[in-house]
Design an enzyme around this catalytic site. Structure first.
Site, short mmCIF file in Angstrom:
data_model
loop_
_atom_site.label_atom_id
_atom_site.label_comp_id
_atom_site.label_asym_id
_atom_site.label_seq_id
_atom_site.Cartn_x
_atom_site.Cartn_y
_atom_site.Cartn_z
CE1 TYR A 1 -4.26 -1.55 0.86
CE2 TYR A 1 -2.84 -3.10 1.99
CZ TYR A 1 -4.07 -2.77 1.45
OH TYR A 1 -5.09 -3.67 1.52
CE1 TYR B 1 -2.24 -6.60 4.13
CE2 TYR B 1 -3.02 -6.32 1.88
CZ TYR B 1 -3.23 -6.22 3.25
OH TYR B 1 -4.42 -5.73 3.71
NE ARG C 1 -6.62 -10.18 5.06
CZ ARG C 1 -7.60 -9.40 4.60
NH1 ARG C 1 -7.49 -8.10 4.65
NH2 ARG C 1 -8.72 -9.92 4.12
CG HIS D 1 -7.91 -7.57 0.28
ND1 HIS D 1 -6.73 -8.14 0.69
CD2 HIS D 1 -7.97 -6.37 0.91
CE1 HIS D 1 -6.10 -7.32 1.51
NE2 HIS D 1 -6.83 -6.23 1.66
CG HIS E 1 -9.64 -2.37 1.57
ND1 HIS E 1 -9.93 -2.82 2.83
CD2 HIS E 1 -8.35 -2.76 1.33
CE1 HIS E 1 -8.87 -3.44 3.35
NE2 HIS E 1 -7.91 -3.42 2.45
FE LIG Z 1 -6.09 -4.57 2.77
#
Ligand SMILES: [Fe+2]
Lengths: 235, 178
Positions: free
Chosen positions: A106, A145, A155, A158, A160
């Site tokens: 991110y 990640y 995770r 995905h 959000h």
């Molecule tokens: Fe996330």
């Protein structure tokens, strides 16, 4: 707004506040019983959101943060229909999206995952549903990640999502997953959802939406609680 | 649940929402479409500041919550959002106006909270401590046991009101199932 048939959170589908597999819930989940007012005593009509212009590239994450080239990774196009629980489309409602880049990183300053940033990708975007409740955006498939919840926690891929619908009861923040991801069965976020609802967050590969020589298509339909129309001024 | 379409399940907002939902506040390049200034004229005499902190079960301030205020008194329908990660004390701060009483109810503002560690958002409300009479007779406040009612009531300050939100513990805020 007499056409509201309001339903609460469907407890057979929605996660609980406390879920031990997701450690951060332990100090943040309410512990006392929630207060449930009578529906008739609630004012549910929401605010009217101020008019704003969507930027021309807001719904194209493959272009909206370009600095010196194209972002790396698999281009995808995500589309779907937003409806209420009666199946009626929700037109002109805002979707906000954010995600990791193709490496699973991110741009958020607090993200410490050791994977490269992409100078040409921010992972933030938004779009509005059309008159029939349909939405569509272009992006790069996010990478998996690792995170600190438990040893070797990863995770699944995905995106959000944040949505409004008509009032405070239709507000939804969720995550869209990808079909066939081997991490789904090990992910506390996914596993927090009761079995009956778990598949609802997994998008479907859509060959008809796939754009030749450009992007793989995925379909993700969304059902919001609450039953009345959009409060956005800018249709 | 006759024929209804199944609700899409909720998932946590996670720790990294800021550059998508509150980018201008957190100094990212993407531009916010909404912020914590819920009224056009920030210097108008009726403009008030509402601020406070969100605490976890150990009494620590939460610095990655997203707080949304939704208010509607028939005349003013207002919406604002603010993340608790930029203020040096991790407070939420809003500029708005105090809603009016509707049909004899005590004036209030709806609050929706999102944070890492919440798979489903929470709903609470802000009432005002200078509305003692209306608060005392309010139907919704009267659903709450009297010892806990004050968790919903903001205290008047020189510039507006202040209220803290406690997720757990002795001072746990009253949350609603709407
Ligand atoms: Fe996330």
């Amino acid at each position: 707004m007499s056409d509201i048939i309001q339903t609460g959170f469907d407890r057979e589908i929605q996660p609980n506040y406390l879920y031990e597999g997701y450690k951060s819930t332990l100090l943040r989940a309410p512990t006392k019983p929630l207060i449930m007012p009578k529906k008739a005593d609630l004012t549910l009509s929401g605010p009217v959101f101020k008019d704003f212009e969507l930027g021309a590239l807001d719904s194209d994450l493959t272009k909206n943060a370009v600095k010196n080239g194209e972002p790396l990774g698999e281009r995808i196009v995500v589309h779907g229909k937003v409806t209420n629980e009666k199946g009626h489309p929700i037109p002109y409602t805002l979707l906000e999206i954010w995600q990791a880049n193709s490496s699973g990183r991110y741009i958020h300053k607090a993200d410490q995952h050791n994977a490269p940033l992409d100078p040409n990708f921010s992972g933030a975007g938004r779009c509005m549903t059309d008159a029939e409740g349909n939405y569509k955006f272009y992006t790069i498939k996010p990478g998996a990640y690792s995170w600190g919840n438990h040893p070797n926690a990863w995770r699944p891929n995905h995106i959000h999502f944040s949505l409004f619908g008509g009032d405070i009861t239709s507000r939804l923040i969720t995550q869209m997953y990808f079909p066939g991801d081997p991490l789904l069965e090990f992910d506390p976020m996914v596993q927090s959802i009761p079995l009956k609802g778990r598949d609802l967050l997994i998008s479907k590969f859509d060959l008809a939406l796939t754009e030749p020589d450009f992007a793989l298509g995925f379909r993700f339909d969304i059902v919001l609680r609450g039953h009345h129309a959009t409060p956005f001024e800018n249709q | 649940m006759d024929n209804r379409n199944l609700q899409t399940p909720s998932q946590t907002i996670g720790p990294f929402f800021a550059y998508g939902l509150t980018p201008t506040q957190y100094d990212y390049e993407f531009e916010s479409w909404v912020d914590n200034n819920m009224v056009a004229d920030l210097d108008a005499p009726e403009t008030i500041e509402i601020s406070g902190s969100v605490f976890d079960g150990e009494g620590k301030t939460i610095n990655d919550a997203l707080v949304e205020l939704w208010q509607d008194d028939g005349e003013h329908k207002l919406y604002g959002r603010f993340g608790t990660g930029t203020d040096e004390k991790n407070r939420f701060i809003f500029k708005t106006i105090k809603p009016k009483s509707v049909d004899g109810q005590a004036p209030f503002i709806n609050v929706i909270l999102f944070m890492r560690g919440q798979l489903l958002h929470t709903y609470t409300r802000i009432y005002f401590d200078d509305e003692a009479n209306l608060n005392q007779s309010d139907k919704i406040l009267n659903l709450v046991e009297s010892e806990r009612r004050n968790t919903l009531i903001a205290k008047k300050t020189e510039v507006g009101y202040t209220i803290n939100i406690h997720m757990q513990g002795q001072k746990e805020t009253v949350f609603f199932d709407l």
